[in-house]
Design a protein around this motif. Sequence first.
Motif, PDB file in Angstrom:
ATOM      1  N   ASP A 220      27.443  33.546  33.410  1.00 33.97           N
ATOM      2  CA  ASP A 220      26.890  32.222  33.123  1.00 33.97           C
ATOM      3  C   ASP A 220      28.417  32.104  34.080  1.00 33.97           C
ATOM      4  O   ASP A 220      29.164  31.301  34.858  1.00 33.97           O
ATOM      5  CB  ASP A 220      26.961  31.547  32.930  1.00 33.97           C
ATOM      6  N   ARG A 223      29.174  33.668  37.370  1.00 29.13           N
ATOM      7  CA  ARG A 223      28.067  32.875  38.961  1.00 29.13           C
ATOM      8  C   ARG A 223      28.827  31.666  39.230  1.00 29.13           C
ATOM      9  O   ARG A 223      29.053  31.264  40.253  1.00 29.13           O
ATOM     10  CB  ARG A 223      26.664  32.443  37.623  1.00 29.13           C
ATOM     11  N   GLN A 224      29.599  30.615  37.785  1.00 29.76           N
ATOM     12  CA  GLN A 224      30.348  29.997  37.990  1.00 29.76           C
ATOM     13  C   GLN A 224      32.003  30.031  38.972  1.00 29.76           C
ATOM     14  O   GLN A 224      32.328  29.355  40.085  1.00 29.76           O
ATOM     15  CB  GLN A 224      30.835  29.404  36.679  1.00 29.76           C
ATOM     16  N   GLN A 227      31.051  30.483  42.621  1.00 29.69           N
ATOM     17  CA  GLN A 227      30.781  28.788  43.127  1.00 29.69           C
ATOM     18  C   GLN A 227      31.637  28.684  43.485  1.00 29.69           C
ATOM     19  O   GLN A 227      32.242  27.999  44.643  1.00 29.69           O
ATOM     20  CB  GLN A 227      29.676  27.741  42.566  1.00 29.69           C
TER      21      GLN A 227
END
Length: 462
Positions: A220, A223-224, A227
Motif C-alpha cells: 500500500d 502504491r501510495q 501515486q
Amino acid sequence: MNASPYSPARPAPLHRQLILRGLLPMTVVALALTGSLGVLHMRSLSAEARTVARIQAIRLGASMEAATGDDAVRYALTRALSRSAPTESLRLRRDDAPDLVIESGRQVPAGRALHVRLNTPLGELETVSDATSLHERRATAGVMTLLLCCGVLAVFLFTRRALERDVIEPIEGMRDRIDAFLHPRQANPIPRGGGELAAIDALLDELVDLRRRHDTAMADALRQRLQDIARHTRFIEQIGDHFRQPLQALALFVAGMQPGEDLRQRAVLGQMRTNLTRLNELLDGLLAMARFDAGAVEPRAVGLIAADLFVRERAAIDEDASRLGVDVHWRGGRLPLHGDPALLGELLHRLVSNAVVSTPHGRVLVAARRRGNAVRLEVRDNGMGLEPSQQERVFEEFTRLPGHAGYGIALAVARRIVDTLGGTIGVRSRPGRGTLFWVQLEGAAVGPPLRATSLLSRHPAH
C-alpha cells in the motif's frame, strides 16, 4: 497489535517436559536393563556353581560303584573326596545300614555351604561344597551392576545439563526474544497453554501474520508513493510550464528591443538578458531538484564509451571556456562503461561548467578511469580552491562559491544525479591549489579489468 490470549494454567517448563517425556524414560529403561543383566549374571553364577557341585557328586558316586563292603566304600569315597577341593564333606544315607559320613577336614564358613543330593545304587548321596567363591563372584557382579547403574545416572545428569545448555536455553531464549519483540509492553509474559513449544508455535504464527500485514502495508505504501510521485511529477511539469512561458515571452521581448546608441540603455538591456539567463538556469535547477527529490527520474543504463559524453559536453562548454580563456583537456575517452547517457551528460556538464567558471585563464582536466568494476570520473582545475568549511557544504542547496555568479544549484543537482545512479561524489581542494571533484560509479565498468585500459585512458577523446 493485540496479543493472543494466554492460558491461566501454567504448564510444565520446557526442560521438565523434555526430561519427563524423553530423557527420563530412556534412563529408566537403561537402569532396568542394567539391573536385569546383573540379576541374570548372578543367577548364571549360581547355576554354574550348582552344576560343578553336581558333577563332583556324580564323580563321588561313581567312585564307590566297584567297592564292596563298608571299608572299601569308605576308602573309595575318602580318596575321591580328597581330589574334590570344593567338596568339604559327604553323607551316604543307606536304608539297610547306618549313614556313612566322610569329612575332608576343611571347615565351611557359616552360610557358605552348597548342598547337593544324588541317588546312587548304595543310597542317597549328599555333598556339602564350599560356596565362598560363588558368594565372592556374586558380590563382584553386584558391585559391577551398581557401578553400571551409577554410570547410567551420571550419563543422565550430564545429558540433562547438556540438553539444558544446548537445546532448552537457546529455545527459551528464542521464545523470550520473539515474545519481547511481539509484546514489548508485557513485562512478565506467561507461557501459553500447551507448553513452551506451543508458545513458540503461537509466536511464530504471530510473526507470519505480522509479516503478511507488513507486506500488505508495504505494498500500500509503495502504491501510495507511486501515486505521489506521479502527482508531484505532474505538479512540477505544470509549474515549469507556467513559469517558463512568461520567461520565454520576456526573453523574446528583450531580444526584440533596440537600444540604439544610448550606452545606458544598452547596459540595462544587457543586465536584463543576464538576469533572464540566470532565472532560466535557476528554474531549470529547481525543477531538476524537485524531479529527483520526488523520485520521478528513473535511470536507464545502456552501453557507451566516455567519448560519447566528452564530445557532447565539449560542444556545450567551448563557448564559455573560450570566453574565460580556460584550456580544457579530456582523458580516457575510449573507456567503455554502462550507464544512463542523459544523466551522465548532465552530471558532467554541471561539474565541468563549475570548474570552468572557477578557473578563469586556467586549465581544467576531465578524466574517466577504471577502478576494478567501477568507473571514476574526475574534473580537476587549478583555480582558487576551496576552504575546508566550504568543502563541507559545497553540495548543499544555495551554497555559492567564491567567484560564482550562480545560485548554488549546480552541485546540489549533481549530488542528486549521483545518488540516483547509485554512486558516490566527493571533493578534494586546497586554497590556491585548485579543486578536484570525483564521482565513483560502482558496477559501471564493462568487461574484465585490463591493463590496457589505463594506457588507453591517457589518450584524449576524439
